[in-house]
Design an enzyme around this catalytic site. Sequence first.
Site, PDB file in Angstrom:
ATOM      1  CG  HIS A  97      -0.149   0.149   2.528  1.00  0.00           C
ATOM      2  ND1 HIS A  97       0.579  -0.887   3.063  1.00  0.00           N
ATOM      3  CD2 HIS A  97       0.009   1.204   3.373  1.00  0.00           C
ATOM      4  CE1 HIS A  97       1.148  -0.485   4.182  1.00  0.00           C
ATOM      5  NE2 HIS A  97       0.838   0.785   4.396  1.00  0.00           N
ATOM      6  CG  ASP A  99       1.561   5.012   4.856  1.00  0.00           C
ATOM      7  OD1 ASP A  99       1.188   3.817   4.928  1.00  0.00           O
ATOM      8  OD2 ASP A  99       2.661   5.412   5.284  1.00  0.00           O
ATOM      9  CG  HIS A 257       5.087   1.074   2.742  1.00  0.00           C
ATOM     10  ND1 HIS A 257       4.442   2.214   2.327  1.00  0.00           N
ATOM     11  CD2 HIS A 257       4.598   0.809   3.983  1.00  0.00           C
ATOM     12  CE1 HIS A 257       3.618   2.629   3.261  1.00  0.00           C
ATOM     13  NE2 HIS A 257       3.678   1.796   4.281  1.00  0.00           N
ATOM     14  NE  ARG A 272       1.713   5.730   9.675  1.00  0.00           N
ATOM     15  CZ  ARG A 272       0.836   5.258   8.807  1.00  0.00           C
ATOM     16  NH1 ARG A 272       1.008   4.069   8.259  1.00  0.00           N
ATOM     17  NH2 ARG A 272      -0.222   5.956   8.481  1.00  0.00           N
TER      18      ARG A 272
HETATM   19  C1  SIN Z   1       3.020   1.146   7.742  1.00  0.00           C
HETATM   20  O1  SIN Z   1       2.554   0.667   6.732  1.00  0.00           O
HETATM   21  O2  SIN Z   1       2.849   2.310   8.019  1.00  0.00           O
HETATM   22  C2  SIN Z   1       3.848   0.299   8.677  1.00  0.00           C
HETATM   23  C3  SIN Z   1       5.073  -0.200   8.037  1.00  0.00           C
HETATM   24  C4  SIN Z   1       5.858  -1.074   8.960  1.00  0.00           C
HETATM   25  O3  SIN Z   1       5.420  -1.361  10.082  1.00  0.00           O
HETATM   26  O4  SIN Z   1       6.943  -1.495   8.549  1.00  0.00           O
END
Ligand code: SIN
Length: 282
Positions: A97, A99, A257, A272
């Site tokens: 995805h 974000d 990612h 995050r």
């Molecule tokens: C996310 O998609 O924001 C998390 C990525 C992760 O935990 O590596």
Amino acid sequence: MNVEPLTGVLGARIFGLDLTCLSSQQAADLRHEVCRHQVVVIPEQALSPAQQTAFSHQLGPFSPVPFVEPLAGFPEVISVVKEAFEPNAFNFGGVWHSDFSFLESPPAFTILHAIDVPGVGGDTVWSSMTAAWEALTSDQQERFAEITAVHSASASYSPAQQALHSGLSSMDIRTSDDAQATQEHPLVCTHLETGEQTLFFNGTYVRSLRGSDLDSPAAVEKTLHWLHQWTTHVRFTFRHRWRNGDVVIWDNRSTQHVALNDYPGQRRQLHRTTVAGTPPNK
Ligand code: SIN
């Protein structure tokens, strides 16, 4: 700052920065490097949630975080956690995805700070959507440039998914019927800062496509499947193995990612923050 590319496609490591006290020139240079390398790794940082928030503001204003409750006292920080005892079936961010691409203005950057990561496993993988675009034939580029992508959080944050999210006991994720809302973005966008063209696609939030040759649900499904396979091909990717203290910043406009879920019996926690973007344009 010392910048070391980590693959020939995307990803770089940066040494010589203390993110608790960046000058505005260093922040501008860092922003430039993130846009250029798409993902940057800055090791050996120790940011409190307040310091991560302050650093995030140096890259730009806060981008709202739907569905996920923030860390108590820090409205801009979410704690991404999977406890050691939690079942292996689901992790946050465990499908490809970009974000919150279903927002009118998806976040430009995400900043993830490793707090308590497994000794092995739990890597994150990014793919370069500019490399995926550039590798297309000119006929494919012409075809995709005419397509509009319909983004929605429906497959991830609808009430039917609440049980999955509730399995993550240290996260507070609240699904809602708001997840059914749709947002259209061009499939091919121009990056505001680099001027590069990019496929603004991810298989999680792009739920449909509109285009003159997409005249049946089967044609749409086939193209969605093809785009997912193409854009996540290993040749466009960079994989990061986390160490506590790492800060990784990525450009959501030019990457997608996935967080790998291969660390049964181990705890994984990262903080995050997200930096606001603008509506994606052709
Ligand atoms: C996310 O998609 O924001 C998390 C990525 C992760 O935990 O590596």
